[in-house]
Design an enzyme around this catalytic site. Structure first.
Site, PDB file in Angstrom:
ATOM      1  CG  HIS A   1      -0.919  12.775 -26.878  1.00  0.00           C
ATOM      2  ND1 HIS A   1      -1.434  13.423 -25.787  1.00  0.00           N
ATOM      3  CD2 HIS A   1       0.268  12.265 -26.474  1.00  0.00           C
ATOM      4  CE1 HIS A   1      -0.592  13.313 -24.772  1.00  0.00           C
ATOM      5  NE2 HIS A   1       0.454  12.630 -25.168  1.00  0.00           N
TER       6      HIS A   1
ATOM      7  CD  GLU B   1       7.399  16.066 -23.363  1.00  0.00           C
ATOM      8  OE1 GLU B   1       7.086  17.082 -22.717  1.00  0.00           O
ATOM      9  OE2 GLU B   1       6.555  15.271 -23.820  1.00  0.00           O
TER      10      GLU B   1
ATOM     11  CG  HIS C   1       2.031  16.684 -24.990  1.00  0.00           C
ATOM     12  ND1 HIS C   1       2.894  17.746 -24.830  1.00  0.00           N
ATOM     13  CD2 HIS C   1       2.704  15.596 -24.520  1.00  0.00           C
ATOM     14  CE1 HIS C   1       4.013  17.321 -24.277  1.00  0.00           C
ATOM     15  NE2 HIS C   1       3.938  16.029 -24.085  1.00  0.00           N
TER      16      HIS C   1
ATOM     17  CG  ASN D   1      -0.945  17.313 -21.309  1.00  0.00           C
ATOM     18  OD1 ASN D   1      -0.036  16.475 -21.322  1.00  0.00           O
ATOM     19  ND2 ASN D   1      -2.000  17.195 -20.535  1.00  0.00           N
TER      20      ASN D   1
ATOM     21  CG  HIS E   1       6.419  11.782 -26.817  1.00  0.00           C
ATOM     22  ND1 HIS E   1       5.041  11.841 -26.901  1.00  0.00           N
ATOM     23  CD2 HIS E   1       6.766  12.640 -25.820  1.00  0.00           C
ATOM     24  CE1 HIS E   1       4.581  12.690 -25.997  1.00  0.00           C
ATOM     25  NE2 HIS E   1       5.606  13.188 -25.324  1.00  0.00           N
TER      26      HIS E   1
ATOM     27  CE  LYS F   1       0.105  13.822 -14.883  1.00  0.00           C
ATOM     28  NZ  LYS F   1      -0.488  13.934 -16.209  1.00  0.00           N
TER      29      LYS F   1
ATOM     30  NE  ARG G   1       1.019  16.869 -13.105  1.00  0.00           N
ATOM     31  CZ  ARG G   1       1.733  16.133 -12.277  1.00  0.00           C
ATOM     32  NH1 ARG G   1       1.740  16.387 -11.001  1.00  0.00           N
ATOM     33  NH2 ARG G   1       2.430  15.138 -12.707  1.00  0.00           N
TER      34      ARG G   1
ATOM     35  NE  ARG H   1      -3.900  -2.207   2.044  1.00  0.00           N
ATOM     36  CZ  ARG H   1      -3.629  -3.417   2.508  1.00  0.00           C
ATOM     37  NH1 ARG H   1      -2.508  -3.627   3.167  1.00  0.00           N
ATOM     38  NH2 ARG H   1      -4.465  -4.404   2.327  1.00  0.00           N
TER      39      ARG H   1
ATOM     40  CD  GLU I   1      -3.149  16.323 -15.737  1.00  0.00           C
ATOM     41  OE1 GLU I   1      -2.396  16.763 -16.613  1.00  0.00           O
ATOM     42  OE2 GLU I   1      -3.445  15.118 -15.638  1.00  0.00           O
TER      43      GLU I   1
ATOM     44  CE  LYS J   1       6.271  17.005 -14.656  1.00  0.00           C
ATOM     45  NZ  LYS J   1       6.155  15.816 -15.439  1.00  0.00           N
TER      46      LYS J   1
HETATM   47  N1  GLY Z   1       5.670  11.292 -13.833  1.00  0.00           N
HETATM   48  C1  GLY Z   1       5.422  12.380 -14.672  1.00  0.00           C
HETATM   49  C2  GLY Z   1       4.552  13.411 -14.077  1.00  0.00           C
HETATM   50  O1  GLY Z   1       4.167  13.318 -12.939  1.00  0.00           O
HETATM   51  O2  GLY Z   1       4.198  14.374 -14.740  1.00  0.00           O
END
Ligand code: GLY
Length: 352
Positions: free
Chosen positions: A238, A181, A234, A231, A255, A139, A227, A117, A223, A213
């Site tokens: 994408h 990026e 993107h 993108n 990418h 993320k 945040r 956990r 997000e 960042k």
């Molecule tokens: N791991 C990438 C982010 O949190 O944006």
């Protein structure tokens, strides 16, 4: 070393950038109370580069190797890792160390988020994309057949080490991934955008991107809104990837190359909507070219399919939503008319 703090309330951490930053691992782990062993998760390219040969984690560790490519970002990989963690007696107070690019940090981070956990993990980012993006922000997650990154968790690392020495063994495609990026950060920082990112050495470039960042993540960890600017470039990027301009199709578009095209598209769309002027469009082109990337649509792009794909993009709600530059800087803009999108694609030229 350059140290960039990620000032998240309650769980701040540092991003350490520089040649040999991986050697800070012993001191990072030494600062985590209760760690008795580590699980190092990596991939073959990192092993082949010799980047684990002199790794000092301060505690005994086992190496766990993931498979290659996006395919390794799976629930199967997480299950395998967790089974290996259990067999090696990894406890909740131990640490996972992810050494690699985005696939490794996403999968190892998600395993760390869920094993017992939740346990601590440290990212040692060895690719440019990882250093300016994937390793920072918490993320984590994996793909399922129905979509990329559909299963995951917000789980922050205890530290991120961006070792710019490891960039020396990156293949050209990986550089292009990272540079696209990087280009977006020229438009996301504080103050008026300019091309000064291009003038910095690689450590300073990574540090500037990481700092931008870090500030965005600290202001909107999960997000909820702000945040989303990460993108930038993107939405079209994408869509081009989804349309098969990728390594598996033989029409290889990294990418970062897709994002670079997406940045120039976003600038042209913003100008069409009266949000920015010619000079700002030109700056987008200059930054993209300065990172050795093209802003031309790939040959074979079918505008109708691309528009349909953008409509399915995860940022879209009930209409076309883009992250666009404007008088207040880069921000999400919804309700963009399909005709403006189609006209902007046409303005980019017809690829043969
Ligand atoms: N791991 C990438 C982010 O949190 O944006």
């Amino acid at each position: 070393m350059i140290v960039v703090p990620v000032a998240l309330p309650g769980r701040p951490y540092d991003v350490v950038i520089g040649r040999g930053a991986r050697h800070e691992l012993a001191s990072v782990i030494g600062g985590l109370p209760g760690v008795r062993q580590a699980a190092v998760v990596t991939q073959s390219a990192v092993l082949a580069g010799g980047w684990l040969e002199d790794l000092d984690t301060k505690v005994p560790f086992e190496i766990h190797q993931l498979g290659e490519g996006e395919g390794a970002k799976s629930l199967d990989s997480v299950e395998t890792l967790c089974a290996q963690f259990a067999r090696s007696g990894l406890s909740r107070s131990d640490v996972v160390v992810a050494v690699g690019g985005g696939v490794v940090t996403d999968v190892a981070g998600f395993a760390a988020a869920t094993y017992h956990r939740g346990m601590r993990y440290v990212n040692v980012a060895t690719t440019l994309l990882g250093q300016v993006d994937a390793a920072i922000g918490g993320k984590t997650g994996v793909n399922i057949a129905e979509g990329k990154n559909l299963v995951g968790a917000f789980w922050q690392p205890s530290a991120v080490l961006c070792d710019t020495e490891t960039l020396g063994s990156l293949p050209p495609r990986e550089w292009r991934c990272g540079r696209g990026e990087m280009a977006k950060y020229a438009f996301l920082g504080p103050g008026k955008p300019d091309a000064s990112l291009l003038e910095l050495d690689i450590d300073e470039q990574v540090a500037r991107c990481a700092a931008i960042k870090a500030a965005i993540v600290a202001a909107d960890e999960t997000e909820e809104g702000g945040r989303m600017v990460l993108n930038y470039g993107h939405t079209l990027g994408h869509a081009l990837e989804a349309e098969g301009f990728d390594a598996s199709s033989g029409r290889d578009l990294a990418h970062g190359e897709a994002v670079a095209i997406g940045l120039v598209f976003a600038a042209l769309l913003a100008r069409r909507l009266g949000r920015i002027d010619d000079e700002r469009v030109e700056l987008h082109r200059r930054v993209v070219a300065g990172f050795d990337l093209t802003s031309d649509l790939p040959a074979g792009t079918e505008p109708d399919r691309v528009v349909a794909s953008m409509g399915r993009d995860k940022k879209a709600r009930h209409d076309l939503t883009f992250v666009l530059d404007g008088p207040n800087g880069v921000e999400p803009v919804s309700g963009v008319g399909e005709s403006d999108v189609v006209a902007t694609l046409a303005e980019m030229g017809s690829p043969q």
